[in-house]
Design a protein around this motif. Structure first.
Motif, PDB file in Angstrom:
ATOM      1  N   ASN A 139       0.821  -1.217   0.000  1.00  0.00           N
ATOM      2  CA  ASN A 139       0.000   0.000   0.000  1.00  0.00           C
ATOM      3  C   ASN A 139       0.859   1.273   0.000  1.00  0.00           C
ATOM      4  OD1 ASN A 139       0.888  -0.604   2.618  1.00  0.00           O
ATOM      5  ND2 ASN A 139      -0.863   0.386   3.584  1.00  0.00           N
ATOM      6  N   LEU A 140       2.000   1.209  -0.685  1.00  0.00           N
ATOM      7  CA  LEU A 140       2.913   2.359  -0.727  1.00  0.00           C
ATOM      8  C   LEU A 140       2.251   3.583  -1.340  1.00  0.00           C
ATOM      9  CD1 LEU A 140       5.767   3.489  -0.308  1.00  0.00           C
ATOM     10  CD2 LEU A 140       6.359   2.593  -2.576  1.00  0.00           C
ATOM     11  N   GLN A 141       1.449   3.406  -2.376  1.00  0.00           N
ATOM     12  CA  GLN A 141       0.809   4.530  -3.054  1.00  0.00           C
ATOM     13  C   GLN A 141      -0.109   5.302  -2.105  1.00  0.00           C
ATOM     14  OE1 GLN A 141       1.385   5.759  -6.021  1.00  0.00           O
ATOM     15  NE2 GLN A 141      -0.254   7.284  -6.010  1.00  0.00           N
ATOM     16  N   ASP A 142      -0.901   4.567  -1.317  1.00  0.00           N
ATOM     17  CA  ASP A 142      -1.800   5.224  -0.373  1.00  0.00           C
ATOM     18  C   ASP A 142      -1.022   5.972   0.709  1.00  0.00           C
ATOM     19  OD1 ASP A 142      -4.055   4.378  -1.681  1.00  0.00           O
ATOM     20  OD2 ASP A 142      -4.349   2.606  -0.421  1.00  0.00           O
ATOM     21  N   LEU A 143       0.060   5.371   1.189  1.00  0.00           N
ATOM     22  CA  LEU A 143       0.827   5.977   2.270  1.00  0.00           C
ATOM     23  C   LEU A 143       1.562   7.237   1.835  1.00  0.00           C
ATOM     24  CD1 LEU A 143       2.305   2.735   3.879  1.00  0.00           C
ATOM     25  CD2 LEU A 143       0.538   4.198   4.847  1.00  0.00           C
ATOM     26  N   THR A 144       1.947   7.303   0.586  1.00  0.00           N
ATOM     27  CA  THR A 144       2.720   8.459   0.114  1.00  0.00           C
ATOM     28  C   THR A 144       1.866   9.533  -0.534  1.00  0.00           C
ATOM     29  OG1 THR A 144       3.159   7.264  -1.960  1.00  0.00           O
ATOM     30  CG2 THR A 144       4.817   7.102  -0.216  1.00  0.00           C
ATOM     31  N   SER A 145       0.686   9.185  -0.990  1.00  0.00           N
ATOM     32  CA  SER A 145      -0.124  10.162  -1.720  1.00  0.00           C
ATOM     33  C   SER A 145      -1.255  10.765  -0.899  1.00  0.00           C
ATOM     34  CB  SER A 145      -0.726   9.517  -2.971  1.00  0.00           C
ATOM     35  OG  SER A 145      -1.605   8.454  -2.627  1.00  0.00           O
ATOM     36  N   LYS A 146      -1.616  10.126   0.221  1.00  0.00           N
ATOM     37  CA  LYS A 146      -2.728  10.619   1.023  1.00  0.00           C
ATOM     38  C   LYS A 146      -2.227  11.139   2.366  1.00  0.00           C
ATOM     39  CE  LYS A 146      -6.061   7.346  -0.952  1.00  0.00           C
ATOM     40  NZ  LYS A 146      -7.025   6.254  -0.646  1.00  0.00           N
ATOM     41  N   PRO A 147      -2.875  12.186   2.899  1.00  0.00           N
ATOM     42  CA  PRO A 147      -2.476  12.677   4.233  1.00  0.00           C
ATOM     43  C   PRO A 147      -2.923  11.721   5.328  1.00  0.00           C
ATOM     44  CG  PRO A 147      -4.396  13.874   3.442  1.00  0.00           C
ATOM     45  CD  PRO A 147      -3.958  13.000   2.300  1.00  0.00           C
ATOM     46  N   THR A 179       4.080  15.309  13.467  1.00  0.00           N
ATOM     47  CA  THR A 179       4.006  15.710  12.066  1.00  0.00           C
ATOM     48  C   THR A 179       5.247  15.296  11.260  1.00  0.00           C
ATOM     49  OG1 THR A 179       4.898  17.886  12.654  1.00  0.00           O
ATOM     50  CG2 THR A 179       2.505  17.650  12.585  1.00  0.00           C
ATOM     51  N   LYS A 180       6.286  14.776  11.919  1.00  0.00           N
ATOM     52  CA  LYS A 180       7.496  14.362  11.223  1.00  0.00           C
ATOM     53  C   LYS A 180       7.656  12.845  11.223  1.00  0.00           C
ATOM     54  CE  LYS A 180       9.908  18.660  12.403  1.00  0.00           C
ATOM     55  NZ  LYS A 180      11.085  19.268  13.077  1.00  0.00           N
ATOM     56  N   ALA A 181       6.560  12.136  11.310  1.00  0.00           N
ATOM     57  CA  ALA A 181       6.604  10.674  11.387  1.00  0.00           C
ATOM     58  C   ALA A 181       7.134  10.067  10.092  1.00  0.00           C
ATOM     59  CB  ALA A 181       5.215  10.125  11.692  1.00  0.00           C
ATOM     60  N   VAL A 182       8.016   9.080  10.242  1.00  0.00           N
ATOM     61  CA  VAL A 182       8.585   8.341   9.108  1.00  0.00           C
ATOM     62  C   VAL A 182       8.524   6.860   9.429  1.00  0.00           C
ATOM     63  CG1 VAL A 182      10.642   7.918   7.714  1.00  0.00           C
ATOM     64  CG2 VAL A 182      10.145  10.231   8.520  1.00  0.00           C
ATOM     65  N   PRO A 228      10.133   7.789  18.924  1.00  0.00           N
ATOM     66  CA  PRO A 228       8.974   7.568  19.799  1.00  0.00           C
ATOM     67  C   PRO A 228       8.084   8.784  19.975  1.00  0.00           C
ATOM     68  CG  PRO A 228      11.003   7.702  21.083  1.00  0.00           C
ATOM     69  CD  PRO A 228      11.409   7.655  19.642  1.00  0.00           C
ATOM     70  N   LYS A 229       8.583   9.976  19.652  1.00  0.00           N
ATOM     71  CA  LYS A 229       7.770  11.181  19.732  1.00  0.00           C
ATOM     72  C   LYS A 229       6.923  11.383  18.481  1.00  0.00           C
ATOM     73  CE  LYS A 229      10.994  13.669  22.750  1.00  0.00           C
ATOM     74  NZ  LYS A 229      11.829  14.889  22.910  1.00  0.00           N
ATOM     75  N   GLU A 230       7.260  10.660  17.421  1.00  0.00           N
ATOM     76  CA  GLU A 230       6.573  10.852  16.145  1.00  0.00           C
ATOM     77  C   GLU A 230       5.716   9.653  15.734  1.00  0.00           C
ATOM     78  OE1 GLU A 230       6.732  13.706  14.522  1.00  0.00           O
ATOM     79  OE2 GLU A 230       8.197  14.597  15.887  1.00  0.00           O
ATOM     80  N   SER A 248      15.498  -4.850   1.083  1.00  0.00           N
ATOM     81  CA  SER A 248      14.931  -3.815   1.956  1.00  0.00           C
ATOM     82  C   SER A 248      13.800  -3.078   1.260  1.00  0.00           C
ATOM     83  CB  SER A 248      16.002  -2.812   2.383  1.00  0.00           C
ATOM     84  OG  SER A 248      16.983  -3.421   3.175  1.00  0.00           O
ATOM     85  N   ALA A 249      12.758  -2.750   2.055  1.00  0.00           N
ATOM     86  CA  ALA A 249      11.724  -1.812   1.625  1.00  0.00           C
ATOM     87  C   ALA A 249      12.096  -0.458   2.201  1.00  0.00           C
ATOM     88  CB  ALA A 249      10.359  -2.252   2.130  1.00  0.00           C
ATOM     89  N   PRO A 250      12.081   0.599   1.418  1.00  0.00           N
ATOM     90  CA  PRO A 250      12.616   1.895   1.863  1.00  0.00           C
ATOM     91  C   PRO A 250      11.769   2.533   2.959  1.00  0.00           C
ATOM     92  CG  PRO A 250      11.474   2.142  -0.223  1.00  0.00           C
ATOM     93  CD  PRO A 250      11.519   0.662   0.054  1.00  0.00           C
ATOM     94  N   ALA A 251      12.364   3.474   3.672  1.00  0.00           N
ATOM     95  CA  ALA A 251      11.634   4.275   4.650  1.00  0.00           C
ATOM     96  C   ALA A 251      10.585   5.127   3.942  1.00  0.00           C
ATOM     97  CB  ALA A 251      12.605   5.163   5.427  1.00  0.00           C
ATOM     98  N   ILE A 252       9.479   5.422   4.644  1.00  0.00           N
ATOM     99  CA  ILE A 252       8.359   6.147   4.030  1.00  0.00           C
ATOM    100  C   ILE A 252       8.035   7.382   4.865  1.00  0.00           C
ATOM    101  CG2 ILE A 252       5.984   5.970   3.213  1.00  0.00           C
ATOM    102  CD1 ILE A 252       6.316   2.916   3.293  1.00  0.00           C
ATOM    103  N   PRO A 253       8.431   8.568   4.406  1.00  0.00           N
ATOM    104  CA  PRO A 253       7.997   9.798   5.098  1.00  0.00           C
ATOM    105  C   PRO A 253       6.494   9.994   4.896  1.00  0.00           C
ATOM    106  CG  PRO A 253       9.881  10.191   3.645  1.00  0.00           C
ATOM    107  CD  PRO A 253       9.325   8.852   3.282  1.00  0.00           C
ATOM    108  N   LEU A 254       5.788  10.354   5.953  1.00  0.00           N
ATOM    109  CA  LEU A 254       4.341  10.515   5.892  1.00  0.00           C
ATOM    110  C   LEU A 254       3.948  11.988   5.804  1.00  0.00           C
ATOM    111  CD1 LEU A 254       3.340   7.947   8.665  1.00  0.00           C
ATOM    112  CD2 LEU A 254       3.274   7.592   6.190  1.00  0.00           C
ATOM    113  N   GLN A 255       2.826  12.231   5.134  1.00  0.00           N
ATOM    114  CA  GLN A 255       2.263  13.584   5.076  1.00  0.00           C
ATOM    115  C   GLN A 255       1.282  13.732   6.242  1.00  0.00           C
ATOM    116  OE1 GLN A 255       0.707  14.615   1.134  1.00  0.00           O
ATOM    117  NE2 GLN A 255       1.831  12.886   0.274  1.00  0.00           N
TER     118      GLN A 255
END
Length: 363
Positions: free
Chosen positions: A34-42, A105-108, A74-76, A128-135
């Motif tokens: 579900n990479l597309q949903d995680l990167t394209s949606k807030p 707001t800086k969760a990855v 742990p804060k994010e 490896s599956a890459p890290a995913i920065p979230l919006q």
């Protein structure tokens, strides 16, 4: 000349080795479904999210395991399942889901590393599956927001009763799906909290209470609907209502059966007094009148039972084991017993506070 041939031979051997390694790199492969949903949606602070992984194996490789390359801040971001199971989803294919709760707001989402082993080649491979920065969107600026994001959210019932001379108590039951119900808090400086909650795989429920000033005639708050991507408002009337079984009751509850019986006794006593003056059965009428007067006085004087609540006993808001504490008296208190439920008495103190205590704590 010989030196040139040696260099050429070395280059060809390295090229063959690189090609061999390239083939070996295909033994294991992992991707985020579900990479597309995680990167394209807030996503929103407080939201629970799922990261779905799929693993493919080749050349009869054996799956060894998976681990995060780095722990999330742990804060994010908070991990909700630490040892998710990889389930076979086909021949040489596995899948799993990592669950997280967004806190900042800086969760990855950290990168995930998997490993596999080919026994006949004595070869260990990794992917490896890459890290995913979230919006991430923070909704806390909304003035009436209770901190909950949910796919579905509803109040299945509520009651408002008089709590003391200046406050009412509001008790309501919540049900939600895909929600961070543990973060629920209505804006305002008043006592509130959960009396009990239940969490399932995706569905959660709980009983919530608020002690509010009687000057408040209504209460409203907003949660954020993930389905509609907007705030939704819930509204309560804070006018107390009567009920046969309630969390709290009026400071001086009325027993209708007792009231009607007293009226009947007074009417009957009046008839006996008339008979005393108009008939010759004066002695009999006098005895009956005395008995009726005694019963009437007993009913009036025994409207409330009294008792002594021992020192350091807990007075709770609701008659449940995990209910919020209202008061712990340091000394024994004289109390009125105005009701009971299971192992609890409903009592009223001299300063007209109502609560629930264990029967064994009252003498």
């Amino acid at each position: 000349m010989r030196a040139g041939l040696a260099c050429l031979l070395y280059f060809l051997l390295c090229l063959v080795g690189l090609q061999s390694e390239e083939v070996r790199a295909k033994v294991v492969y992992v991707k985020v479904v579900n990479l597309q949903d995680l990167t394209s949606k807030p996503v929103y602070v407080g939201q629970r999210i799922r990261v779905q992984y799929n693993l493919m194996l080749f050349s009869q490789a054996k799956f060894l395991g998976a681990e995060l390359e780095n722990l999330p801040d742990p804060k994010e971001l908070k991990r909700l399942n630490f040892t998710p199971n990889w389930v076979a989803s086909g021949t040489d294919s596995y899948s799993t889901t990592y669950n997280y709760k967004v806190l900042g707001t800086k969760a990855v989402i950290p990168a995930l590393k998997v490993s596999a082993f080919v026994q006949d080649q004595d070869y260990l491979d990794k992917s490896s599956a890459p890290a995913i920065p979230l919006q991430v969107v923070d909704l806390s600026a909304h003035p009436n927001y209770v901190g909950v994001v949910a796919t579905n959210f509803s109040v299945t019932g509520y009651k408002v009763k008089e709590y003391d001379t200046t406050h009412n108590i509001l008790v309501f039951e919540l049900q939600a799906k895909g929600a961070n119900l543990e973060d629920f808090k209505i804006p305002g400086e008043f006592k509130q909290g959960f009396e009990g909650s239940h969490s399932g795989t995706d569905n959660v429920s709980g009983v919530y209470y608020c002690i509010l000033p009687k000057s408040m005639q209504s209460l409203s708050f907003n949660y954020f609907s993930l389905q509609e991507a907007q705030f939704k408002e819930l509204h309560f009337s804070l006018i107390p209502i009567e009920e046969s079984v309630s969390t709290q009751s009026n400071l001086k509850p009325k027993n209708n059966l007792l009231l009607f019986s007293n009226i009947f006794l007074m009417g009957l006593l009046l008839v006996v007094i008339v008979c005393y003056f108009l008939t010759s059965y004066k002695n009999t009428a006098l005895v009956v009148a005395i008995l009726l007067m005694g019963v009437l006085l007993w009913n009036v004087l025994s409207t409330y039972r009294t008792g002594v609540l021992r020192a350091n006993a807990t007075i709770k808001i609701l008659p449940t084991q995990n209910s919020t504490l209202l008061l712990i008296p340091k000394q024994a208190l004289h109390v009125k017993i105005i009701g009971e439920h299971a192992k609890y008495y409903k009592i009223m103190t001299d300063d007209e506070k109502i609560g629930w205590v264990r029967k064994e704590d009252v003498e």
